[in-house]
Design an enzyme around this catalytic site. Structure first.
Site, PDB file in Angstrom:
ATOM      1  N   CYS A   1      -0.541   4.045   2.262  1.00 59.21           N
ATOM      2  CA  CYS A   1      -0.236   3.934   3.667  1.00 59.21           C
ATOM      3  C   CYS A   1       1.195   3.918   4.056  1.00 59.21           C
ATOM      4  O   CYS A   1       1.631   4.648   5.176  1.00 59.21           O
ATOM      5  CB  CYS A   1      -0.473   2.358   4.128  1.00 59.21           C
ATOM      6  SG  CYS A   1      -2.297   1.629   3.571  1.00 59.21           S
ATOM      7  N   ASP A   2       2.255   3.712   3.202  1.00 54.82           N
ATOM      8  CA  ASP A   2       3.638   3.608   3.641  1.00 54.82           C
ATOM      9  C   ASP A   2       4.518   4.522   2.852  1.00 54.82           C
ATOM     10  O   ASP A   2       5.493   4.419   3.210  1.00 54.82           O
ATOM     11  CB  ASP A   2       4.096   2.008   3.649  1.00 54.82           C
ATOM     12  CG  ASP A   2       3.315   1.102   4.402  1.00 54.82           C
ATOM     13  OD1 ASP A   2       2.955   1.582   5.642  1.00 54.82           O
ATOM     14  OD2 ASP A   2       3.016  -0.047   4.201  1.00 54.82           O
TER      15      ASP A   2
ATOM     16  N   CYS B   1       0.827  -1.175   0.039  1.00 55.25           N
ATOM     17  CA  CYS B   1       0.001  -0.069   0.007  1.00 55.25           C
ATOM     18  C   CYS B   1       0.719   1.214   0.086  1.00 55.25           C
ATOM     19  O   CYS B   1       1.437   1.792   1.050  1.00 55.25           O
ATOM     20  CB  CYS B   1      -1.047   0.188   1.146  1.00 55.25           C
ATOM     21  SG  CYS B   1      -2.026   1.436   1.333  1.00 55.25           S
TER      22      CYS B   1
END
Length: 325
Positions: A140-141, A137
């Protein structure tokens, strides 16, 4: 202790952010509720190294965030059962949930929060360094890789969208594709080709992810035509070769789209009354922790209204006829 003789208002299957939020709201609605989870509470979030995009919490480990979800729900005395569910059977009067230990639970409503899973490369280092440089992701990261070099694996729309997103943050983005042409839409291909930070390595697959004490440091690559191998230095590997819903427990008759995601209405209810689907298993635009939690809230509130209406209807049907003379 659960009992086959008990009738639950709501049975929640799955203990990720969606399921735990559903449990929290169901308990606040004074519904007799049980949540069933076979593994670690929090789902995929629990094994994430760090979460920085959950509103109100600047940074927290995935494990700690999952534990906060769990403890908040338990503060309302949510019953959590560590068991595996093997089947969900819809009924006219109630729905049944069969457990692997042979017990069958009955409930007026069922909220299925089984989630989904990213397709994996299944190469050495992938599982070992998940959360330490390996991610599924970019939203997300990606923030952790500002000014660094990253590798994106995949050739479809999602891979290209994530590569473009990472190009805003990273110093350089390598896209690995096993063929000599991308599968992504033409417009995305044009954007990727025009981005100076993105370099596509054609006919190339990763065969091993390597790391040092700081995390991922390199990827061993293989040419799909010649078989030749070489090593590429990188700080992170983002894998986008597909995502599949965990739909094995979806009852027969529940509507799903062509990709296997469950189709629901705005209340997260399926085409079978009293059965709700939340989180990554549900057809939706984006998959984020906050959206999964919102699904859990929505489904629990909708289930509460459904159960109360069902009980009120039953009481009217069972009332002595003399009351209506």
């Amino acid at each position: 202790m659960v009992s086959e003789n008990e009738m639950y208002d709501v049975i929640i299957v799955g203990g990720g952010p969606a399921g735990l939020t559903a449990g929290l709201y169901a308990m606040r609605a004074a519904l007799k509720t049980v949540l069933i989870e076979k593994g670690l509470a929090g789902g995929q979030v629990a094994i994430s190294d760090s979460v920085e995009n959950y509103p109100g919490i600047e940074e927290i480990s995935g494990f700690d965030l999952s534990n906060k979800f769990l403890q908040h729900a338990k503060a309302y005395d949510l019953e959590v059962l560590h068991q595996e569910v093997v089947a969900i059977d819809p009924g006219l009067d109630c729905h049944s949930v069969q457990l692997a230990n042979g017990v069958t639970l009955r409930g007026h409503a069922v909220i299925l929060a089984a989630g989904g899973s990213p397709r994996k490369l299944n190469i050495p280092g992938e599982n070992e360094y998940y959360g330490k440089g390996v991610s599924y992701c970019a939203t997300c990261d990606g923030f952790f890789f500002r000014g660094k070099t990253v590798v994106v694996v995949g050739g479809g729309d999602t891979a290209m969208e994530e590569a473009l997103y990472l190009a805003k943050l990273a110093k350089h983005v390598y896209v690995l594709h096993r063929r000599d042409a991308l599968r992504a839409s033409r417009i995305l291909q044009q954007r990727v080709m025009a981005e100076c930070k993105i370099e596509i390595l054609w006919n190339t697959i990763p065969v091993e992810i390597k790391a040092d004490e700081h995390g991922v440091c390199a990827v061993q690559l293989q040419d799909t035509k010649t078989g030749e191998r070489r090593e590429l230095a990188t700080d992170g590997v983002f894998v986008f070769i597909g995502f599949f819903p965990n739909n094995q427990l979806v009852p027969a008759g529940v509507k799903m789209n062509g990709d296997g995601y469950v189709v629901t209405d705005e209340k997260c209810e399926t085409n079978i009354r009293g059965i709700y689907v939340v989180g990554d298993l549900r057809e939706k635009y984006a998959r984020q922790i906050v959206i999964a939690a919102a699904d859990g809230c929505t489904a629990a509130l909708a289930a509460a209204h459904y159960v109360e209406s069902k009980k009120a209807s039953s009481e009217v049907c069972e009332a002595p006829t003399g009351l209506f003379k």
